[in-house]
Design a protein around this motif. Structure first.
Motif, short mmCIF file in Angstrom:
data_model
loop_
_atom_site.label_atom_id
_atom_site.label_comp_id
_atom_site.label_asym_id
_atom_site.label_seq_id
_atom_site.Cartn_x
_atom_site.Cartn_y
_atom_site.Cartn_z
N GLU A 2 0.95 -1.04 0.09
CA GLU A 2 -0.04 -0.04 -0.15
C GLU A 2 0.91 1.32 -0.01
O GLU A 2 0.45 2.23 -0.57
CB GLU A 2 -0.75 -0.04 1.51
CG GLU A 2 -2.35 0.27 1.06
CD GLU A 2 -3.22 0.12 2.13
OE1 GLU A 2 -3.10 0.82 3.12
OE2 GLU A 2 -3.64 -0.99 2.35
N LYS A 3 1.94 1.21 0.60
CA LYS A 3 2.77 2.45 1.02
C LYS A 3 3.47 2.77 -0.29
O LYS A 3 3.54 3.83 -0.83
CB LYS A 3 3.77 2.22 2.00
CG LYS A 3 3.34 2.37 3.35
CD LYS A 3 4.57 2.39 4.38
CE LYS A 3 3.81 2.97 5.73
NZ LYS A 3 5.11 3.04 6.61
N PHE A 4 3.77 1.49 -1.25
CA PHE A 4 4.31 1.85 -2.47
C PHE A 4 3.25 2.44 -3.30
O PHE A 4 3.68 3.24 -4.18
CB PHE A 4 4.76 0.32 -3.05
CG PHE A 4 6.28 -0.08 -2.24
CD1 PHE A 4 7.59 0.71 -2.60
CD2 PHE A 4 6.15 -1.12 -1.54
CE1 PHE A 4 8.60 0.15 -2.12
CE2 PHE A 4 7.33 -1.78 -0.94
CZ PHE A 4 8.44 -0.97 -1.34
N VAL A 13 6.17 -1.21 -12.39
CA VAL A 13 7.45 -1.04 -11.38
C VAL A 13 6.71 -1.92 -10.35
O VAL A 13 7.59 -2.67 -9.53
CB VAL A 13 8.10 0.08 -11.31
CG1 VAL A 13 9.08 -0.01 -10.18
CG2 VAL A 13 8.45 0.77 -12.73
N LEU A 14 5.44 -1.44 -9.91
CA LEU A 14 4.92 -1.99 -8.64
C LEU A 14 5.01 -3.62 -8.68
O LEU A 14 4.91 -4.31 -7.71
CB LEU A 14 3.42 -1.67 -8.48
CG LEU A 14 2.98 -0.17 -7.83
CD1 LEU A 14 1.80 0.08 -7.85
CD2 LEU A 14 3.63 -0.03 -6.63
N LYS A 15 4.43 -4.27 -9.96
CA LYS A 15 4.68 -5.56 -10.02
C LYS A 15 6.01 -6.13 -9.61
O LYS A 15 6.06 -7.05 -8.86
CB LYS A 15 4.51 -6.00 -11.84
CG LYS A 15 2.78 -6.63 -11.71
CD LYS A 15 2.54 -6.50 -13.03
CE LYS A 15 2.76 -7.92 -14.03
NZ LYS A 15 2.35 -7.76 -15.29
N VAL A 16 6.99 -5.34 -10.15
CA VAL A 16 8.53 -5.95 -9.82
C VAL A 16 8.70 -5.95 -8.14
O VAL A 16 9.06 -7.04 -7.59
CB VAL A 16 9.52 -5.23 -10.43
CG1 VAL A 16 10.86 -5.86 -10.16
CG2 VAL A 16 9.29 -5.28 -11.95
N LYS A 21 9.25 -8.86 -3.03
CA LYS A 21 8.68 -9.17 -1.85
C LYS A 21 9.25 -7.84 -0.98
O LYS A 21 9.55 -8.04 0.19
CB LYS A 21 8.88 -10.60 -1.27
CG LYS A 21 8.24 -11.61 -1.98
CD LYS A 21 8.27 -12.99 -1.31
CE LYS A 21 7.61 -14.15 -1.95
NZ LYS A 21 7.75 -14.26 -3.36
N PHE A 22 9.40 -6.72 -1.43
CA PHE A 22 9.68 -5.47 -0.61
C PHE A 22 8.42 -5.41 0.28
O PHE A 22 7.46 -5.17 -0.49
CB PHE A 22 10.20 -4.53 -1.58
CG PHE A 22 11.38 -4.56 -2.27
CD1 PHE A 22 12.46 -5.70 -2.01
CD2 PHE A 22 11.68 -3.59 -3.28
CE1 PHE A 22 13.47 -5.80 -2.70
CE2 PHE A 22 12.96 -3.58 -4.02
CZ PHE A 22 13.80 -4.66 -3.71
N GLU A 23 8.71 -5.21 1.44
CA GLU A 23 7.43 -4.95 2.21
C GLU A 23 7.13 -3.51 2.20
O GLU A 23 5.80 -3.12 2.44
CB GLU A 23 7.92 -5.53 3.76
CG GLU A 23 7.69 -6.95 3.73
CD GLU A 23 8.26 -7.42 4.89
OE1 GLU A 23 8.39 -6.63 5.92
OE2 GLU A 23 8.36 -8.72 5.04
N ARG A 330 23.48 -5.05 6.43
CA ARG A 330 22.66 -4.42 5.38
C ARG A 330 21.33 -5.26 5.66
O ARG A 330 21.32 -6.21 5.70
CB ARG A 330 23.17 -4.43 4.24
CG ARG A 330 24.41 -3.78 3.68
CD ARG A 330 25.00 -3.83 2.30
NE ARG A 330 25.94 -2.90 2.19
CZ ARG A 330 25.60 -1.85 1.33
NH1 ARG A 330 24.27 -1.55 0.67
NH2 ARG A 330 26.51 -0.82 1.27
N ALA A 331 20.23 -4.31 5.42
CA ALA A 331 18.91 -4.98 5.24
C ALA A 331 18.30 -5.57 6.40
O ALA A 331 17.94 -6.75 6.01
CB ALA A 331 18.81 -5.85 3.86
#
Ligand code: AMP
Length: 430
Positions: A2-4, A13-16, A21-23, A330-331
Motif C-alpha cells: 500500500e505504501k508503495f 514497477v509495482l509488479k516488480v 517481496k519488498f515490504e 545491510r537490510a
C-alpha cells in the motif's frame, strides 16, 4: 504494498516490487520518489544500500519510452557500480520493453557502439562516456533525465571535471537527480550551476549500525596473516570481504589464503575488466566466500550476504573506513567489522578513531597457530617473514589470550564515551 502505491509508483514497477517481496519503502524511497515523480530536480544524501536505485528508477521508468533515443543517462564512478545499477534497472524494468546499455572502459568499445544505437537508458562511467562523445557514437539530444550517482565519489576519484563536461552536453530542460553521501563544496557548486531549484532530501543509511559490531585485535607483524586465517576459520560466517590498502597486499593475502586451503579471490584495479566481472559473479553467487580487495574495486557495491568485513590493512581515513564497514549489516542483517592491527596500522587507526562515529572495541587475542606461507615477501609488510610451524599463544607468550580485553597492554585503550552518538557501546579514542 500500500505504501508503495501511495507514493505514485507506476504499475509495471509495482509488479516488480511485489515479485521482489519488498515490504515497505526505505527512508530515501519515501522521501525521494514523490519528488522524482513530479519531475523536479533532487539532491539526495544517501549511500549505497539505502535503496536509492529504486528511488530514481521509478522516475526514469515512468518517462523513458521505447525507441525514442537515449532519454536517461546514469553516471557512476566505477565499472562495478555501473554493472550493479544497470542490473537493478533491468530488474525494475522487467515488465517494460526498454533497452538498457552499460558502457565503461577496460573492455572493447565496438560492441558498445552497436548497442548505443538503439539504447533507451545508458548507465556508464565518465571516461568511456567522454570517449563515445568524442567519437560521436552517443547522442544526448533526447535526454530527459540525468542521474549522477555517488557524486562525492566522482570527486574523490578525480572524475568531476569529466562529469561537468558531460552535463554541459545534456539538454537544459532535463531533470537532474543527484545522489551523494556527502556534499563537498565542488558538488554544491556543480548543483548550483546545472540544477533547477533542486529539492533536498536526506535519508538514513539502510545499514543498521545497531546490528554492526566493530572490533580490533592488536597483533605482532609476524602474526598478522596467521590471525586472519584463525579468524576466518573460527568466526561464524557468510560472505567475507577482506580489505587491503595495496594491490600487492591483496595478491599476497589472496595467494596465501588459497595456499592455506581457504577459498579466496583477489580483486583490484590491476586486473582486466573481464576478470573483475568474473570474480564478482563467483563471489555474489557464493562460489567463493572470501573476496580480498582494494577500496576502489569494491566501492559502492551492494552484495547481499556479507557478514564480515576484515581490515587487513587499516585505511588512512575514517571516511574510507566507514565505507568499508558499510558493506555488511545491510537490510536488517547482523554484521561484524574486524580490524587486524599490526605496527604499520597504528598511524592510520588513530586517524580513523578521530571520527566519533567510529565505535570499535578491543578483542582479546586468541591462541593461534602460526601459518605457513606460500612465498616470503622481502619487505615484511605483510607479516611474511615467518613460514615456520611455531605456534603462538600459551601462558608465556605476549599473545597468550590472557590479556584482558580492555587491559593496559595495548596502544589503544577502551573508554566509554557519553553524549549522543550514532553508534552505541565502547569508543576508543587515541
Ligand atoms: P541500493 O541502495 O539501491 O543499492 O539498494 C540496496 C538493496 O536493497 C538492493 O539489493 C535492493 O534490491 C534492496 N531494496 C531496495 N528497496 C528495498 C525495499 N523497499 N525493501 C527491501 N529491499 C529493498
Amino acid at each position: 504494498m500500500e505504501k508503495f502505491i501511495k507514493l505514485g509508483i507506476t504499475e509495471p514497477v509495482l509488479k516488480v516490487i511485489e515479485d521482489e517481496k519488498f515490504e515497505k519503502p526505505t527512508d530515501i524511497q519515501e522521501k525521494a520518489i514523490p519528488v522524482v515523480l513530479e519531475g523536479k530536480d533532487i539532491i539526495a544524501a544517501s549511500a549505497t544500500g539505502s535503496g536509492k536505485t529504486l528511488a530514481f528508477a521509478v522516475g526514469i521508468l515512468k518517462t523513458t519510452e521505447k525507441k525514442k533515443g537515449i532519454q536517461t543517462l546514469i553516471l557512476t564512478p566505477t565499472r562495478e557500480l555501473a554493472e550493479q545499477v544497470s542490473e537493478a534497472i533491468r530488474m525494475f524494468s522487467k515488465y517494460l520493453p526498454l533497452k538498457i546499455v552499460v558502457v565503461y572502459g577496460g573492455v572493447s568499445i565496438n560492441p558498445q557502439i552497436d548497442k548505443l544505437r538503439s539504447a533507451d537508458i545508458v548507465v556508464g562511467t565518465p571516461g568511456r562516456i567522454l570517449d563515445h562523445m568524442a567519437r560521436g557514437t552517443i547522442n544526448f539530444s533526447k535526454i530527459k533525465t540525468f542521474v549522477l550517482d555517488e557524486a562525492d565519489r566522482m570527486l574523490d576519484m578525480g572524475f568531476i571535471d569529466d562529469v561537468e563536461k558531460i552535463m554541459r552536453q545534456c539538454p537544459d530542460y532535463r531533470q537532474t537527480l543527484l545522489f551523494s553521501a556527502t556534499m563537498p563544496p565542488r558538488i554544491t557548486e556543480l548543483s548550483k550551476k546545472y540544477m533547477k531549484s533542486p529539492v533536498k532530501v536526506s535519508a538514513e543509511e539502510y545499514v543498521d549500525t545497531k546490528k554492526l559490531t566493530q572490533v580490533f585485535y592488536e597483533v605482532e607483524d609476524e602474526l598478522k596473516f596467521s590471525l586472519l586465517v584463525h579468524l576466518l576459520r573460527n568466526e561464524k560466517k557468510g560472505l567475507v570481504m577482506i580489505f587491503c590498502n595495496s594491490r600487492r597486499n591483496v595478491d599476497f593475502v589472496a595467494d596465501n589464503l588459497k595456499f592455506s586451503g581457504i577459498e579466496a579471490s583477489a580483486m583490484h584495479g590491476g586486473f582486466t575488466q573481464e576478470k573483475r566481472s568474473k570474480t564478482m559473479k563467483h563471489f555474489t553467487s557464493q562460489r567463493v566466500y572470501a573476496l580480498v580487495c582494494t577500496d576502489v574495486a569494491a566501492r559502492g557495491l551492494d552484495i547481499p550476504g556479507v557478514t564480515h568485513v576484515y581490515n587487513y590493512d587499516i585505511p588512512s581515513d575514517s571516511k574510507e573506513y566507514i565505507h568499508r564497514i558499510g558493506r555488511t549489516a545491510r537490510a536488517g542483517k547482523d554484521g561484524k567489522a574486524i580490524n587486524i592491527l599490526a605496527n604499520r596500522d597504528f598511524v592510520n587507526f588513530r586517524r580513523v578513531l578521530r571520527n566519533n562515529d567510529v565505535d570499535v572495541k578491543r578483542e582479546q587475542m586468541p591462541f593461534i597457530e602460526k601459518v605457513k606461507l606460500k612465498k616470503v615477501q622481502n619487505s615484511g609488510r605483510t607479516g611474511s617473514r615467518f613460514g615456520g610451524k611455531r605456534s603462538s599463544g600459551g601462558s608465556g607468550g605476549r599473545f597468550g589470550g590472557q590479556r584482558k580485553s580492555s587491559g593496559s597492554g595495548g596502544r589503544f585503550n577502551s573508554q566509554k564515551k557519553s553524549g549522543k552518538r550514532k553508534y552505541s557501546g565502547i569508543t576508543n579514542k587515541a
